[in-house]
Design a protein around this motif. Sequence first.
Motif, PDB file in Angstrom:
ATOM      1  N   GLU A 144       0.939  -4.032   4.291  1.00  0.00           N
ATOM      2  CA  GLU A 144       1.857  -3.129   5.010  1.00  0.00           C
ATOM      3  C   GLU A 144       1.122  -2.461   6.159  1.00  0.00           C
ATOM      4  N   ASP A 177       6.139  -4.362  -3.434  1.00  0.00           N
ATOM      5  CA  ASP A 177       7.250  -5.212  -3.012  1.00  0.00           C
ATOM      6  C   ASP A 177       6.702  -6.605  -2.656  1.00  0.00           C
ATOM      7  N   ASN A 178       6.974  -7.571  -3.521  1.00  0.00           N
ATOM      8  CA  ASN A 178       6.399  -8.905  -3.323  1.00  0.00           C
ATOM      9  C   ASN A 178       6.915  -9.578  -2.055  1.00  0.00           C
ATOM     10  N   ASP A 179       8.148  -9.278  -1.659  1.00  0.00           N
ATOM     11  CA  ASP A 179       8.674  -9.910  -0.438  1.00  0.00           C
ATOM     12  C   ASP A 179       7.832  -9.494   0.768  1.00  0.00           C
ATOM     13  N   ILE A 180       7.473  -8.218   0.808  1.00  0.00           N
ATOM     14  CA  ILE A 180       6.645  -7.730   1.927  1.00  0.00           C
ATOM     15  C   ILE A 180       5.319  -8.479   1.946  1.00  0.00           C
ATOM     16  N   CYS A 182       4.580 -11.448   0.671  1.00  0.00           N
ATOM     17  CA  CYS A 182       4.698 -12.887   0.999  1.00  0.00           C
ATOM     18  C   CYS A 182       5.011 -13.105   2.475  1.00  0.00           C
ATOM     19  N   GLU A 183       5.828 -12.219   3.057  1.00  0.00           N
ATOM     20  CA  GLU A 183       6.121 -12.360   4.499  1.00  0.00           C
ATOM     21  C   GLU A 183       4.863 -12.103   5.328  1.00  0.00           C
ATOM     22  N   GLU A 186       2.496 -15.017   5.231  1.00  0.00           N
ATOM     23  CA  GLU A 186       2.905 -16.063   6.190  1.00  0.00           C
ATOM     24  C   GLU A 186       2.369 -15.760   7.587  1.00  0.00           C
ATOM     25  N   GLN A 250       5.904  -8.232 -11.580  1.00  0.00           N
ATOM     26  CA  GLN A 250       5.430  -8.446 -10.207  1.00  0.00           C
ATOM     27  C   GLN A 250       4.435  -9.613 -10.189  1.00  0.00           C
ATOM     28  N   ASP A 253       6.037 -13.058 -10.809  1.00  0.00           N
ATOM     29  CA  ASP A 253       6.721 -13.519  -9.596  1.00  0.00           C
ATOM     30  C   ASP A 253       5.716 -13.993  -8.544  1.00  0.00           C
ATOM     31  N   ARG A 257       5.047 -17.675  -6.735  1.00  0.00           N
ATOM     32  CA  ARG A 257       5.056 -17.820  -5.281  1.00  0.00           C
ATOM     33  C   ARG A 257       3.680 -18.235  -4.746  1.00  0.00           C
TER      34      ARG A 257
END
Length: 294
Positions: A144, A177-180, A182-183, A186, A250, A253, A257
């Motif tokens: 972050e 927050d795993n989405d944060i 993983c994005e 990338e 978490q 998941d 991923r």
Amino acid sequence: MENFFAKPAPSYTFEIFPPKGNKSTEGTYAVIDSLVSFNPDLISVTYGAGGSSRDNTVEIASGIQNKYNVCGVAHLTCVGTTRENIREILNRLKSNGVRNILALRGDLKDKSDLGDFHHASELISFIKNEFGNDFDVFAACYPEKHPEAKSVEEDLIHLKEKCDLGVKGLISQLFFDNDIFCEWRERARAMGVTQPIIAGIMPITSASQIEKVVEMCGASVPERVRRFVNTYGHHQGAVKEAGIAYATEQIIDLLARDVEGIHLYTMNQADTVRRIDAGIRSVLYTKRYAVRSN
Ligand code: FAD
């Protein structure tokens, strides 16, 4: 000697803190006794701001390496110190057989007192120039962004600089927050960061902890986490139960991923680790050894 980078991924690693000042190391070793039973790939030992726990960091990282035959990683901060000082610590680590360093700047309290190093990259260059390949160097990364960075982009440019200096692995700041994560991963890959990125997970075990953590690193707190802290925060046992369940999910998941490693900020709570370990072990090993049952 154990070589972390020769082990199969995803890695499974723990962070502990040493006692401050002259306090006995006995309690810390009792924690390590429990932690090694979970078969971690390494245990890292934090370094107090301004070097306040410096001797204990060196001693405990050496103990992990030599008494337990587990990779010991010494965190090392460079802010407010001199090259001579850092050289001396590195020589002690080297003579004690510690091969892994997490090279950090440390938090800035007073910008007028930076000392000989301004950024972790300067510490990494120093280690490489003075000690060649004696050490495997890890660096910190921030899904972050670091609080001082103007943007994720700017922070990633500086991360890439650290990587290009010969860093072998990255350990991330904690996140919920795993989405944060993983994005951001990338984006890091698109910028050319190829090193394994180990995800930092801190189980929430009290309501006050989450406030401190958010203030320290600015991690986003998902609504689901806020809800369980608000609902169960007044009861130590209940919030810990919920925090362990959240961290376990978490991790499951993240493993699905394709995360390259899980780094548990243990806060020296072996019982919390034991409960998370029980919830993730078969998932971790299935992922690591690609065990398939049809
Ligand atoms: P840097 O990589 O130097 O980055 C700090 C800031 O400067 C970032 O905003 C970055 O974008 C920017 N920057 C980097 N290079 C440049 C450049 N060349 N020019 C301009 N800007 C630049 N602290 C402790 O005191 N003890 C510990 O044991 C400890 N362990 C940690 C473990 C992990 C896994 C993590 C994620 C953090 C840890 N910290 C620890 C905290 C860390 O010291 C702080 O986050 C510190 O503020 C930054 O350290 P860094 O190594 O990331 O610094």
